[in-house]
Design a protein around this motif. Structure first.
Motif, mmCIF file in Angstrom:
data_model
loop_
_atom_site.group_PDB
_atom_site.id
_atom_site.type_symbol
_atom_site.label_atom_id
_atom_site.label_comp_id
_atom_site.label_asym_id
_atom_site.label_seq_id
_atom_site.Cartn_x
_atom_site.Cartn_y
_atom_site.Cartn_z
ATOM 1 N N MET A 1 0.855 -1.195 0.000
ATOM 2 C CA MET A 1 0.000 0.000 0.000
ATOM 3 C C MET A 1 0.888 1.241 0.000
ATOM 4 N N SER A 2 0.528 2.226 -0.799
ATOM 5 C CA SER A 2 1.361 3.412 -0.940
ATOM 6 C C SER A 2 1.243 4.326 0.275
ATOM 7 N N ALA A 3 2.291 5.152 0.458
ATOM 8 C CA ALA A 3 2.272 6.124 1.551
ATOM 9 C C ALA A 3 1.132 7.120 1.362
ATOM 10 N N ALA A 4 0.831 7.467 0.104
ATOM 11 C CA ALA A 4 -0.247 8.414 -0.173
ATOM 12 C C ALA A 4 -1.589 7.850 0.273
ATOM 13 N N LEU A 5 -1.836 6.593 -0.041
ATOM 14 C CA LEU A 5 -3.111 5.979 0.350
ATOM 15 C C LEU A 5 -3.208 5.855 1.865
ATOM 16 N N LEU A 6 -2.104 5.519 2.516
ATOM 17 C CA LEU A 6 -2.118 5.430 3.975
ATOM 18 C C LEU A 6 -2.408 6.787 4.604
ATOM 19 N N SER A 7 -1.878 7.855 4.017
ATOM 20 C CA SER A 7 -2.171 9.196 4.533
ATOM 21 C C SER A 7 -3.659 9.497 4.430
ATOM 22 N N LEU A 8 -4.250 9.167 3.283
ATOM 23 C CA LEU A 8 -5.676 9.428 3.099
ATOM 24 C C LEU A 8 -6.508 8.608 4.078
ATOM 25 N N VAL A 9 -6.152 7.348 4.265
ATOM 26 C CA VAL A 9 -6.877 6.500 5.217
ATOM 27 C C VAL A 9 -6.785 7.096 6.621
ATOM 28 N N GLN A 10 -5.622 7.615 6.980
ATOM 29 C CA GLN A 10 -5.460 8.249 8.285
ATOM 30 C C GLN A 10 -6.362 9.467 8.409
ATOM 31 N N TRP A 11 -6.386 10.310 7.369
ATOM 32 C CA TRP A 11 -7.191 11.538 7.418
ATOM 33 C C TRP A 11 -8.684 11.241 7.541
ATOM 34 N N LEU A 12 -9.118 10.108 6.983
ATOM 35 C CA LEU A 12 -10.535 9.763 7.000
ATOM 36 C C LEU A 12 -10.901 8.807 8.129
ATOM 37 N N SER A 13 -9.935 8.510 8.966
ATOM 38 C CA SER A 13 -10.163 7.603 10.084
ATOM 39 C C SER A 13 -11.018 8.270 11.158
ATOM 40 N N PRO A 14 -11.823 7.482 11.889
ATOM 41 C CA PRO A 14 -12.583 8.048 13.019
ATOM 42 C C PRO A 14 -11.682 8.673 14.082
ATOM 43 N N ALA A 15 -10.402 8.264 14.119
ATOM 44 C CA ALA A 15 -9.472 8.804 15.111
ATOM 45 C C ALA A 15 -8.948 10.182 14.722
ATOM 46 N N PHE A 16 -9.137 10.590 13.459
ATOM 47 C CA PHE A 16 -8.629 11.889 13.028
ATOM 48 C C PHE A 16 -9.501 12.986 13.657
ATOM 49 N N PRO A 17 -8.883 14.023 14.246
ATOM 50 C CA PRO A 17 -9.640 14.954 15.099
ATOM 51 C C PRO A 17 -10.462 16.000 14.347
ATOM 52 N N THR A 18 -11.482 15.541 13.625
ATOM 53 C CA THR A 18 -12.436 16.459 13.016
ATOM 54 C C THR A 18 -13.711 16.550 13.862
ATOM 55 N N GLY A 19 -13.817 15.705 14.885
ATOM 56 C CA GLY A 19 -15.021 15.694 15.713
ATOM 57 C C GLY A 19 -16.220 15.081 15.030
ATOM 58 N N ALA A 20 -15.990 14.249 13.998
ATOM 59 C CA ALA A 20 -17.102 13.711 13.209
ATOM 60 C C ALA A 20 -18.098 12.937 14.065
ATOM 61 N N PHE A 21 -17.622 12.303 15.136
ATOM 62 C CA PHE A 21 -18.503 11.492 15.987
ATOM 63 C C PHE A 21 -19.613 12.324 16.627
ATOM 64 N N ALA A 22 -19.435 13.642 16.671
ATOM 65 C CA ALA A 22 -20.408 14.502 17.346
ATOM 66 C C ALA A 22 -21.543 14.955 16.426
ATOM 67 N N TYR A 23 -21.485 14.579 15.141
ATOM 68 C CA TYR A 23 -22.483 15.030 14.172
ATOM 69 C C TYR A 23 -23.297 13.830 13.682
ATOM 70 N N SER A 24 -24.628 13.993 13.633
ATOM 71 C CA SER A 24 -25.471 12.886 13.165
ATOM 72 C C SER A 24 -26.150 13.192 11.840
ATOM 73 N N HIS A 25 -25.957 14.401 11.292
ATOM 74 C CA HIS A 25 -26.513 14.753 9.986
ATOM 75 C C HIS A 25 -28.042 14.640 9.972
ATOM 76 N N GLY A 26 -28.656 14.961 11.115
ATOM 77 C CA GLY A 26 -30.113 14.870 11.228
ATOM 78 C C GLY A 26 -30.630 13.508 11.634
ATOM 79 N N LEU A 27 -29.756 12.524 11.690
ATOM 80 C CA LEU A 27 -30.190 11.162 12.015
ATOM 81 C C LEU A 27 -30.743 11.068 13.436
ATOM 82 N N GLU A 28 -30.209 11.865 14.349
ATOM 83 C CA GLU A 28 -30.702 11.816 15.725
ATOM 84 C C GLU A 28 -32.194 12.131 15.781
ATOM 85 N N TRP A 29 -32.638 13.134 15.002
ATOM 86 C CA TRP A 29 -34.064 13.467 14.995
ATOM 87 C C TRP A 29 -34.874 12.300 14.429
#
Length: 210
Positions: A1-29
């Motif tokens: 696997m290339s370093a570029a692909l690993l970087s992208l996987v890291q950026w899109l990981s749930p562990a990457f600090p974008t706070g994505a876990f706090a957003y439900s996109h309206g699903l909570e309602w």
């Protein structure tokens, strides 16, 4: 696997600090109203958002950002296409957190932008196939909503993973189509999801930001 692909996987990981876990996109309602109550209804709801809602729009914006389209113009489009105040908050807050973290890791100048544009600017130098980047972004989007459903419906962990796996073919199809779509193809028809986002804004008891 290339370093570029690993970087992208890291950026899109749930562990990457974008706070994505706090957003439900309206699903909570939708869950609180009983519209999403089990794995089957969660899968249908998320599939509609992927195929007809913000996920498809984000994929098309991301594809054009990866190809070097004017980021200011794309950012304006992303903001204009947000159908609710919370959707705008979601894309801007996650995009700003994403850009700041990637900038800190890479030393690049990445200003805060709506999430698909920020991701496109960051990922463009990686040189990865556009459809591949889109598929991974869509997968991360779907995985975050599945995670919200696991926590709040609640679904079992195995049910959640089965729900996400069932969405894989759809994710692949949307990524392939969006990679070649012109900006004229932008648009949304996930009206129930948009209404859910609007109604979540005034929901009295909330766990998620959106």
């Amino acid at each position: 696997m290339s370093a570029a692909l690993l970087s992208l996987v890291q950026w899109l990981s749930p562990a990457f600090p974008t706070g994505a876990f706090a957003y439900s996109h309206g699903l909570e309602w939708a869950i609180s109203e009983g519209e999403v109550r089990d794995a089957a209804s969660a899968r249908r709801w998320i599939a509609d958002v992927l195929a007809f809602g913000a996920a498809r729009t984000d994929a098309i914006l991301l594809a054009h950002a990866l190809r070097g389209h004017d980021p200011e113009a794309l950012s304006d489009l992303a903001r204009a296409l947000a159908p609710a105040a919370e959707r705008l908050r979601e894309t801007e807050e996650q995009g700003a957190a994403f850009a700041a973290t990637v900038a800190a890791l890479t030393g690049r100048d990445l200003p805060p932008r709506p999430l698909p544009v920020a991701l496109g600017q960051a990922a463009a130098p990686l040189g990865l196939p556009v459809a591949e980047v889109l598929a991974l972004m869509l997968h991360a989007f779907a995985a975050n909503l599945v995670s919200a459903a696991v926590r709040f419906v609640p679904l079992g962990q195995t049910e959640g993973q089965a729900t996400l796996a069932a969405l894989h073919p759809l994710i692949g199809n949307i990524a392939a189509e969006s990679a070649e779509a012109p900006l004229d193809a932008l648009g949304s028809a996930a009206l129930r999801g948009d209404l859910a986002a609007m109604r979540h804004e005034t929901q009295e008891v909330r766990i998620f930001k959106t």
